[in-house]
Every structure is written in C-alpha cells, then in structure tokens.
Design a protein around this motif. Structure first.
Motif, PDB file in Angstrom:
ATOM      1  N   THR A   1      13.791   3.952  -0.729  1.00 47.78           N
ATOM      2  CA  THR A   1      12.125   4.304  -0.967  1.00 47.78           C
ATOM      3  C   THR A   1      12.789   4.994  -1.986  1.00 47.78           C
ATOM      4  N   MET A   2      13.579   6.551  -2.236  1.00 46.53           N
ATOM      5  CA  MET A   2      13.531   7.556  -2.553  1.00 46.53           C
ATOM      6  C   MET A   2      14.485   7.140  -3.573  1.00 46.53           C
ATOM      7  N   THR A   3      15.426   6.650  -3.100  1.00 50.07           N
ATOM      8  CA  THR A   3      16.246   6.093  -4.843  1.00 50.07           C
ATOM      9  C   THR A   3      15.908   5.037  -5.642  1.00 50.07           C
ATOM     10  N   ARG A   4      14.748   4.036  -5.567  1.00 44.15           N
ATOM     11  CA  ARG A   4      13.998   3.645  -6.273  1.00 44.15           C
ATOM     12  C   ARG A   4      12.741   4.512  -6.567  1.00 44.15           C
ATOM     13  N   TYR A   5      12.679   5.642  -6.494  1.00 43.58           N
ATOM     14  CA  TYR A   5      11.950   6.556  -6.980  1.00 43.58           C
ATOM     15  C   TYR A   5      11.769   7.427  -8.019  1.00 43.58           C
ATOM     16  N   PHE A   6      13.285   8.579  -7.253  1.00 45.27           N
ATOM     17  CA  PHE A   6      13.704   9.161  -7.415  1.00 45.27           C
ATOM     18  C   PHE A   6      15.492   9.100  -7.841  1.00 45.27           C
ATOM     19  N   ASP A   7      15.811   8.847  -8.159  1.00 45.00           N
ATOM     20  CA  ASP A   7      17.429   8.466  -8.791  1.00 45.00           C
ATOM     21  C   ASP A   7      17.531   8.700 -10.467  1.00 45.00           C
TER      22      ASP A   7
ATOM     23  N   LEU B   1       1.015  -0.609   0.032  1.00 40.65           N
ATOM     24  CA  LEU B   1       0.059   0.348  -0.103  1.00 40.65           C
ATOM     25  C   LEU B   1       0.781   1.423   0.097  1.00 40.65           C
ATOM     26  N   PHE B   2       1.725   1.181   1.004  1.00 40.80           N
ATOM     27  CA  PHE B   2       2.893   2.130   0.637  1.00 40.80           C
ATOM     28  C   PHE B   2       3.321   2.808  -0.841  1.00 40.80           C
ATOM     29  N   ASP B   3       4.291   1.515  -1.107  1.00 38.89           N
ATOM     30  CA  ASP B   3       4.291   2.108  -2.351  1.00 38.89           C
ATOM     31  C   ASP B   3       3.537   2.229  -3.516  1.00 38.89           C
ATOM     32  N   ALA B   4       2.308   1.606  -3.076  1.00 42.87           N
ATOM     33  CA  ALA B   4       1.514   2.476  -4.779  1.00 42.87           C
ATOM     34  C   ALA B   4       1.160   3.888  -3.621  1.00 42.87           C
ATOM     35  N   VAL B   5       0.801   4.335  -3.309  1.00 42.29           N
ATOM     36  CA  VAL B   5       0.973   5.699  -2.400  1.00 42.29           C
ATOM     37  C   VAL B   5       1.639   6.961  -2.901  1.00 42.29           C
ATOM     38  N   PHE B   6       3.456   5.906  -2.823  1.00 39.61           N
ATOM     39  CA  PHE B   6       4.411   6.587  -3.388  1.00 39.61           C
ATOM     40  C   PHE B   6       4.667   6.873  -5.199  1.00 39.61           C
ATOM     41  N   LEU B   7       3.919   5.478  -5.017  1.00 35.95           N
ATOM     42  CA  LEU B   7       4.727   5.625  -6.781  1.00 35.95           C
ATOM     43  C   LEU B   7       3.272   6.532  -7.437  1.00 35.95           C
ATOM     44  N   ARG B   8       2.726   6.733  -6.955  1.00 36.36           N
ATOM     45  CA  ARG B   8       1.287   7.020  -7.937  1.00 36.36           C
ATOM     46  C   ARG B   8       1.430   8.796  -8.463  1.00 36.36           C
ATOM     47  N   ARG B   9       1.728   9.722  -7.194  1.00 37.58           N
ATOM     48  CA  ARG B   9       2.421  11.085  -7.309  1.00 37.58           C
ATOM     49  C   ARG B   9       3.602  11.100  -7.888  1.00 37.58           C
ATOM     50  N   ALA B  10       4.807  10.306  -8.011  1.00 36.60           N
ATOM     51  CA  ALA B  10       5.823  10.031  -8.033  1.00 36.60           C
ATOM     52  C   ALA B  10       6.453   9.755  -9.697  1.00 36.60           C
ATOM     53  N   GLU B  11       5.291   9.614 -10.120  1.00 34.16           N
ATOM     54  CA  GLU B  11       5.172   8.768 -12.065  1.00 34.16           C
ATOM     55  C   GLU B  11       5.371  10.066 -12.537  1.00 34.16           C
ATOM     56  N   VAL B  12       3.906  11.035 -12.000  1.00 29.13           N
ATOM     57  CA  VAL B  12       3.859  12.672 -12.290  1.00 29.13           C
ATOM     58  C   VAL B  12       4.675  13.309 -12.102  1.00 29.13           C
TER      59      VAL B  12
END
Length: 238
Positions: free
Chosen positions: A155-161, A80-91
């Motif tokens: 988490t930051m590495t996975r989504y924003f690097d 659930l946390f990953d889904a929350v983080f990914l949803r807006r990170a992609e945008v």
C-alpha cells in the motif's frame, strides 16, 4: 492529441452538481456528501482498528447508510480502504512534490540535505500541526499501514513511492558520491521517525515526564529536519 476547439457557448461544468429548482441539493451533491461521510467514518475506523478490525457493517452503521451502498460505491472492504488512503495521499503528494520542485528551483546549484528534507517534511508536518480530526485519523492510519507486514508495504509503495524517489533524487544532488544503498537506508530511518510522530501515540509524553508532547509539531519540525539531515550525511559519508 490535438487541442479541442472551444465552444462559442460553453456548457456549465458537467462535474459540478446543480441545485434543484426548489433550492435543495441535487442528487449528485447528496451522493457526494454521502460518499464523503462514509470515507470519514471508514478513516476513523481503520485508523483505530486496522484493516482486519473493521467491517463494512460497522462503517455503514456509523455512517447511517445501508451496507449495500458501500458495495455500490467501493465494491469491497479493500476498495473502501484504498479510497480512504488515496483521498488524502493525493493531496500530500502534490504538496510535497511542489515543495521539492520549488526548493530545487530556488536553490539551483546549492542544494543541501537540510533543504531537501525540509521540503519533503514541511508540507506534512504543517498540515499535521493544523489538522482536524480527519487528517489526524489519516496520519494515524499511515502509521498503522507502514508497520503492517504483507499488504502494508504494498500500500505504501503504491501511494508514496514517487514522492520518496523524488526526495532521494534531490538529496543525491547534495551528496553526489552517496551510494543508492545508503540513501535508501537513510530514508528508511527518516520514515520511521515521521510515521511515529504522525501517529501521536503519547509515548514521548510519558517517557519525558511531560517535557515533550506528541502533538507539539512546532517543536518536532526543526529537530526532525536536523536529525534526518545529519543521519543522511553520517550514513552516506559524503
């Protein structure tokens, strides 16, 4: 991979939910809305209490669904946390990548540190300035995650690097003799400024006696760009 041949009578988009014949919402539409409601609630909860301070039962209660539905959609609290983080990170990542690509294309051989930093920051700060409760909760969540040991960095590495490496690459064009070490330390300082600003803690309001306001993104933006660009140049000593 060969290009698929177009059908002479293409079928409707299978991903698009179809309304029922009675004019009500389709099952797919209801499922999508339920999932989004769960994510909205979880986003608020995680931003306020962090990962460890949130339970699936609390999220389910606030979203008015059975806890089993959270397991069905997301498998676990981490899912659930990953889904929350990914949803807006992609945008955010798409906006920033496009902004930096556009800046590089327009600047040609005249790339500047200010221009690179502005292309990286503006999409985030502009969205923050016009954000509703959902985006504000998400930005607060980024601040929490970025300052959480162990799994926060992962988490930051996975989504924003990727977008951060893109910024470093553009800045390197403006400061060609800068070392990788100095560039990454400079970004580290910029990251701290950005996440603190996005968190809107109100600390600057109290500290300044009300002269500065956490939510005044219009005041923050040019100052952060100038501050970060000067920092890159001073540290990199180009």
């Amino acid at each position: 991979m060969p290009e698929a041949k177009a059908s002479p009578d293409p079928a409707p988009d299978a991903a698009a939910p179809r309304p029922s014949r009675r004019g009500g919402k389709s099952r797919a539409q209801k499922s999508f809305e339920t999932r989004e409601r769960i994510l909205d609630v979880a986003e608020q909860e995680f931003s306020r209490h962090g990962f460890d301070g949130v339970t699936l039962r609390t999220v389910a209660k606030r979203a008015k669904v059975d806890t089993a539905l959270l397991h069905y959609y997301f498998d676990s609290k981490k899912g659930l946390f990953d889904a929350v983080f990914l949803r807006r990170a992609e945008v955010l990542n798409q906006d920033r990548m496009e902004a930096m690509d556009r800046y590089e294309s327009e600047a040609g051989d005249h790339v500047t540190v200010e221009g690179a930093v502005a292309a990286f920051l503006n999409p985030v700060l502009e969205r923050c300035a016009n954000a509703g409760p959902g985006w504000r909760a998400y930005f607060a969540l980024i601040g929490v995650v970025n300052n959480t040991p162990v799994w926060g960095g992962e988490t930051m590495t996975r989504y924003f690097d990727p977008v951060i490496h893109r910024l470093i690459k553009v800045v390197k064009r403006a400061l060609p003799s800068a070392s990788e070490t100095d560039l990454f330390w400079s970004y580290h300082m910029l990251s701290g400024s950005l996440t603190l600003t996005l968190a809107e803690t109100g600390r600057i309001d109290t500290l300044s006696g009300g002269i500065c306001r956490s939510e005044d993104i219009a005041a923050v933006t040019p100052r952060m760009i100038a501050y970060a660009a000067a920092g890159f140049r001073a540290v990199c000593k180009d």
